[in-house]
Scaffold this motif. Sequence first.
Motif, mmCIF file in Angstrom:
data_model
loop_
_atom_site.group_PDB
_atom_site.id
_atom_site.type_symbol
_atom_site.label_atom_id
_atom_site.label_comp_id
_atom_site.label_asym_id
_atom_site.label_seq_id
_atom_site.Cartn_x
_atom_site.Cartn_y
_atom_site.Cartn_z
ATOM 1 N N ASP A 1 -6.688 -18.881 -42.564
ATOM 2 C CA ASP A 1 -6.802 -17.743 -43.614
ATOM 3 C C ASP A 1 -6.928 -18.096 -45.061
ATOM 4 O O ASP A 1 -5.905 -18.610 -45.530
ATOM 5 C CB ASP A 1 -6.059 -16.753 -43.254
ATOM 6 C CG ASP A 1 -5.868 -15.552 -44.151
ATOM 7 O OD1 ASP A 1 -6.798 -15.295 -44.917
ATOM 8 O OD2 ASP A 1 -5.145 -14.449 -43.720
ATOM 9 N N ARG B 1 -7.433 -16.279 -47.779
ATOM 10 C CA ARG B 1 -7.388 -15.380 -48.595
ATOM 11 C C ARG B 1 -6.016 -15.443 -49.085
ATOM 12 O O ARG B 1 -5.143 -16.241 -49.132
ATOM 13 C CB ARG B 1 -7.155 -13.718 -47.909
ATOM 14 C CG ARG B 1 -8.359 -13.358 -47.251
ATOM 15 C CD ARG B 1 -8.241 -12.278 -46.241
ATOM 16 N NE ARG B 1 -7.080 -12.503 -45.368
ATOM 17 C CZ ARG B 1 -6.390 -11.328 -44.888
ATOM 18 N NH1 ARG B 1 -6.503 -10.199 -45.108
ATOM 19 N NH2 ARG B 1 -5.460 -11.792 -43.764
ATOM 20 N N ARG C 1 -3.081 -10.772 -47.342
ATOM 21 C CA ARG C 1 -2.336 -11.129 -46.027
ATOM 22 C C ARG C 1 -1.276 -9.924 -45.826
ATOM 23 O O ARG C 1 -1.185 -9.520 -44.889
ATOM 24 C CB ARG C 1 -1.940 -12.263 -45.663
ATOM 25 C CG ARG C 1 -2.956 -13.431 -45.369
ATOM 26 C CD ARG C 1 -2.364 -14.707 -45.187
ATOM 27 N NE ARG C 1 -1.376 -14.898 -44.195
ATOM 28 C CZ ARG C 1 -1.346 -15.381 -42.863
ATOM 29 N NH1 ARG C 1 -2.694 -15.710 -42.738
ATOM 30 N NH2 ARG C 1 -0.540 -15.526 -42.302
ATOM 31 N N ALA D 1 -3.291 -10.201 -40.592
ATOM 32 C CA ALA D 1 -3.928 -11.590 -40.461
ATOM 33 C C ALA D 1 -4.529 -11.502 -39.051
ATOM 34 O O ALA D 1 -3.793 -10.889 -38.267
ATOM 35 C CB ALA D 1 -3.157 -12.623 -40.984
ATOM 36 N N SER E 1 -3.091 -17.441 -37.211
ATOM 37 C CA SER E 1 -3.710 -18.160 -38.342
ATOM 38 C C SER E 1 -2.743 -18.705 -39.309
ATOM 39 O O SER E 1 -1.653 -18.352 -39.704
ATOM 40 C CB SER E 1 -4.586 -17.012 -39.113
ATOM 41 O OG SER E 1 -4.002 -16.229 -39.712
ATOM 42 N N HIS F 1 -2.033 -19.807 -43.380
ATOM 43 C CA HIS F 1 -2.347 -19.216 -44.550
ATOM 44 C C HIS F 1 -2.710 -20.627 -45.497
ATOM 45 O O HIS F 1 -1.888 -21.360 -45.636
ATOM 46 C CB HIS F 1 -1.512 -18.393 -45.113
ATOM 47 C CG HIS F 1 -1.891 -18.017 -46.406
ATOM 48 N ND1 HIS F 1 -0.859 -17.993 -47.725
ATOM 49 C CD2 HIS F 1 -2.577 -17.625 -46.967
ATOM 50 C CE1 HIS F 1 -1.483 -17.692 -48.678
ATOM 51 N NE2 HIS F 1 -2.680 -17.411 -48.554
ATOM 52 N N TYR G 1 -11.703 -18.151 -42.563
ATOM 53 C CA TYR G 1 -12.134 -16.738 -42.719
ATOM 54 C C TYR G 1 -11.397 -16.341 -44.247
ATOM 55 O O TYR G 1 -10.571 -16.892 -44.546
ATOM 56 C CB TYR G 1 -11.822 -15.776 -41.667
ATOM 57 C CG TYR G 1 -10.385 -15.588 -41.195
ATOM 58 C CD1 TYR G 1 -9.588 -14.301 -42.110
ATOM 59 C CD2 TYR G 1 -9.321 -16.273 -40.500
ATOM 60 C CE1 TYR G 1 -8.359 -14.129 -41.994
ATOM 61 C CE2 TYR G 1 -8.292 -15.804 -40.419
ATOM 62 C CZ TYR G 1 -7.585 -14.929 -41.020
ATOM 63 O OH TYR G 1 -6.292 -14.338 -40.471
ATOM 64 N N CYS G 2 -12.075 -15.460 -44.807
ATOM 65 C CA CYS G 2 -11.507 -14.603 -45.949
ATOM 66 C C CYS G 2 -11.816 -13.114 -45.642
ATOM 67 O O CYS G 2 -11.724 -12.868 -44.400
ATOM 68 C CB CYS G 2 -12.431 -15.097 -47.003
ATOM 69 S SG CYS G 2 -14.132 -14.945 -47.102
ATOM 70 N N PHE H 1 -12.154 -11.197 -42.279
ATOM 71 C CA PHE H 1 -10.919 -10.394 -41.765
ATOM 72 C C PHE H 1 -11.558 -8.804 -41.697
ATOM 73 O O PHE H 1 -11.116 -8.222 -40.868
ATOM 74 C CB PHE H 1 -9.814 -10.494 -42.465
ATOM 75 C CG PHE H 1 -8.672 -9.622 -41.906
ATOM 76 C CD1 PHE H 1 -7.931 -10.121 -41.013
ATOM 77 C CD2 PHE H 1 -8.193 -8.513 -42.677
ATOM 78 C CE1 PHE H 1 -6.977 -9.324 -40.515
ATOM 79 C CE2 PHE H 1 -7.338 -7.611 -42.179
ATOM 80 C CZ PHE H 1 -6.654 -7.918 -41.078
#
Length: 139
Positions: free
Chosen positions: A39, A41, A46, A51, A55, A57, A87-88, A116
């Motif tokens: 992830d 982001r 989050r 999330a 995942s 971070h 992913y974002c 996401f």
Amino acid sequence: MTIRNTTTWVDGLRDRTPTLSVSELAQRQKEGQALTLIDLRELQERIDRGAIPGSHHVPRGMLEFWADPAMRYHRDYFTEAAEYVVYCAGGGRSVLAALALLDMGYRKVWHLDGGFGDWAAAGLPVEDVAASARWQRKP
């Protein structure tokens, strides 16, 4: 000098980027494929939105440093043998991240098309990060 439009630039990179759709990722998970989810982001994203369960971070700005085994920042979930889905929120940062990991030598990397946002919109499981995070948004 004209500043490059980031959306146009990223869109131009999509055809070079291995991609999974949300439904393809969900199916691979259902089949038990061992995928490491990254992830990209920011932490607050989050906490605010949740999330994909399981995942890791990895803020986009730290990806290359955490993925490089020679760096003191290296995280042990980055290994040559693992398969990664980055992913974002919507699928822009993940294009850049997937290409960066491939350029570093990682062989099995996909970006999650729609990010996401599409995962949550599809009604797939979402981990409540705020429930266990040390950091919270103040009212």
